[in-house]
Scaffold this motif. Structure first.
Motif, PDB file in Angstrom:
ATOM      1  N   UNK A   1       0.858  -1.510   0.435  1.00  0.00           N
ATOM      2  CA  UNK A   1       0.044  -0.331   0.397  1.00  0.00           C
ATOM      3  C   UNK A   1       0.962   1.507   0.101  1.00  0.00           C
ATOM      4  N   UNK A   2       2.043   1.552   0.653  1.00  0.00           N
ATOM      5  CA  UNK A   2       2.716   2.701   0.752  1.00  0.00           C
ATOM      6  C   UNK A   2       3.548   2.708  -0.575  1.00  0.00           C
ATOM      7  N   UNK A   3       4.066   1.615  -1.088  1.00  0.00           N
ATOM      8  CA  UNK A   3       4.972   1.850  -1.880  1.00  0.00           C
ATOM      9  C   UNK A   3       4.265   2.113  -3.853  1.00  0.00           C
ATOM     10  N   UNK A   4       2.953   1.642  -3.502  1.00  0.00           N
ATOM     11  CA  UNK A   4       2.542   1.873  -4.493  1.00  0.00           C
ATOM     12  C   UNK A   4       1.522   3.555  -4.347  1.00  0.00           C
ATOM     13  N   UNK A   5       0.874   3.932  -3.220  1.00  0.00           N
ATOM     14  CA  UNK A   5       0.167   5.700  -2.612  1.00  0.00           C
ATOM     15  C   UNK A   5       2.014   6.332  -3.314  1.00  0.00           C
ATOM     16  N   UNK A   6       2.875   5.873  -2.897  1.00  0.00           N
ATOM     17  CA  UNK A   6       3.973   6.958  -2.666  1.00  0.00           C
ATOM     18  C   UNK A   6       5.305   7.216  -4.072  1.00  0.00           C
ATOM     19  N   UNK A   7       4.884   6.302  -5.242  1.00  0.00           N
ATOM     20  CA  UNK A   7       5.191   6.192  -6.268  1.00  0.00           C
ATOM     21  C   UNK A   7       4.408   6.120  -7.657  1.00  0.00           C
ATOM     22  N   UNK A   8       4.550   7.665  -8.027  1.00  0.00           N
ATOM     23  CA  UNK A   8       4.361   8.466  -8.937  1.00  0.00           C
ATOM     24  C   UNK A   8       3.630   7.337  -9.862  1.00  0.00           C
ATOM     25  N   UNK A   9       4.900   6.492 -10.239  1.00  0.00           N
ATOM     26  CA  UNK A   9       4.877   5.656 -11.809  1.00  0.00           C
ATOM     27  C   UNK A   9       3.764   4.485 -11.573  1.00  0.00           C
ATOM     28  N   UNK A  10       3.468   3.700  -9.894  1.00  0.00           N
ATOM     29  CA  UNK A  10       2.002   3.126 -10.218  1.00  0.00           C
ATOM     30  C   UNK A  10       1.378   3.514  -9.649  1.00  0.00           C
ATOM     31  N   UNK A  11       0.715   4.848 -10.631  1.00  0.00           N
ATOM     32  CA  UNK A  11      -0.747   5.396 -10.050  1.00  0.00           C
ATOM     33  C   UNK A  11      -1.220   5.072 -11.465  1.00  0.00           C
ATOM     34  N   UNK A  12      -1.144   3.443 -11.101  1.00  0.00           N
ATOM     35  CA  UNK A  12      -2.051   3.106 -12.658  1.00  0.00           C
ATOM     36  C   UNK A  12      -3.173   2.276 -12.475  1.00  0.00           C
ATOM     37  N   UNK A  13      -4.048   1.666 -12.735  1.00  0.00           N
ATOM     38  CA  UNK A  13      -5.393   0.817 -12.235  1.00  0.00           C
ATOM     39  C   UNK A  13      -4.935  -0.187 -11.915  1.00  0.00           C
ATOM     40  N   UNK A  14      -4.074  -1.147 -12.328  1.00  0.00           N
ATOM     41  CA  UNK A  14      -3.182  -2.368 -12.073  1.00  0.00           C
ATOM     42  C   UNK A  14      -3.057  -2.120 -10.547  1.00  0.00           C
ATOM     43  N   UNK A  15      -2.272  -0.891 -10.193  1.00  0.00           N
ATOM     44  CA  UNK A  15      -1.859  -0.780  -8.703  1.00  0.00           C
ATOM     45  C   UNK A  15      -2.320  -0.165  -7.488  1.00  0.00           C
ATOM     46  N   UNK A  16      -3.461   0.245  -8.531  1.00  0.00           N
ATOM     47  CA  UNK A  16      -4.567   0.793  -7.677  1.00  0.00           C
ATOM     48  C   UNK A  16      -5.374  -0.540  -7.521  1.00  0.00           C
TER      49      UNK A  16
END
Length: 276
Positions: free
Chosen positions: A13-28
């Protein structure tokens, strides 16, 4: 195992929320799945640990219904989210040019909201069904949590109708999501086989590999619990199978996604470096 489950899912959760490159539907969807896994495990395991430490397995009638409701809520949410993630992979592979338009954040948020509402409906129907049963003053549940099949066996009144309704609930809220996942992967495999280059096929399979592993683990252990309880009448066998289903699966999910995903590895490394 419980601490590993909490730590692994919180890191996702922290990795996805902190990295803008992971702000995609799959990682959401992955971050929401991690939240659901934390809730699913926390519904049963802390109470079991407390019972072991205090040498007391008491739970009130209201507490049992609350535990049952949250167990079904997060369990069904896991199932529906895995279906949503399968649909996301289906659109990404079968309609790559339309993917940004179809899987916009508004639609993704709507899918998560629908998953939650469906899961809430399932949990409340189970809770309402169990609240209609009559029990003696003190009963002993041969399990480490309030499992609906075990509660049905302990009821004083006729439970034939309740058993039928339980099977209907499982068929609707479990069978339909699983059918959606199977259909999505049928379309995905058909699309991948039409890719001319072997590197393109490999890339497509890698994209779905982590999700497919989690699906097999979740439904495999879940079916194993009910098949073991049907084949074997040993209470110990059913309890051990349930521990695998409620603890091992949520613990392994973060490892599956992090070990097979370069983006998650980079985000976790960046997060740990900033923390250090």
């Amino acid at each position: 195992m419980y601490l590993l489950t909490m730590l692994g899912n919180l890191l996702i959760i922290l990795a996805v929320s902190s990295d803008s490159h992971l702000h995609t539907p799959m990682y959401f969807f992955l971050s929401i799945l991690s939240m659901a896994d934390i809730g699913f495990t926390s519904t049963t395991i802390p109470k079991m640990i407390l019972d072991i430490q205090t040498h007391s397995g008491d739970i009130s009638y209201a507490g049992c219904l609350i535990q049952l409701s949250f167990f079904n809520l997060f369990g069904c949410l896991d199932s529906t989210l895995l279906t949503v993630m399968a649909y996301d992979r289906f659109v990404a592979i079968c309609y790559p040019l339309h993917y940004p338009v179809i899987m916009n954040m508004r639609f993704c948020s709507l899918l998560v909201l629908m998953s939650f509402l469906i899961s809430l409906l399932d949990s409340q129907m189970h809770c309402l069904l169990m609240s209609q049963l009559a029990f003696c003053t003190n009963v002993e549940i041969p399990h480490f949590f309030c499992d609906p099949p075990q509660l049905l066996k302990l009821a004083c009144n006729d439970t034939s109708t309740n058993n039928i309704l339980i099977y209907i609930f499982v068929a609707i809220f479990g069978g339909i999501p699983l059918s959606g996942i199977v259909f999505s992967y049928y379309k995905i495999v058909s699309s991948i086989l039409r890719v001319p280059s072997s590197s393109g096929k490999y890339k497509a399979f890698v994209t779905c590999g982590s999700h497919l592993s989690v699906v097999c683990l979740f439904y495999g252990t879940g079916l194993g619990v009910y098949l073991s309880s049907t084949v074997s009448h040993s209470l110990k066998t059913g309890a051990v199978a349930s521990v695998v289903y409620t603890t091992v699966t949520p613990m392994l999910n973060p490892f599956i996604y992090s070990l097979r995903n370069r983006d998650i590895k980079k985000a976790l490394q960046s997060l740990l470096n900033r923390t250090a």
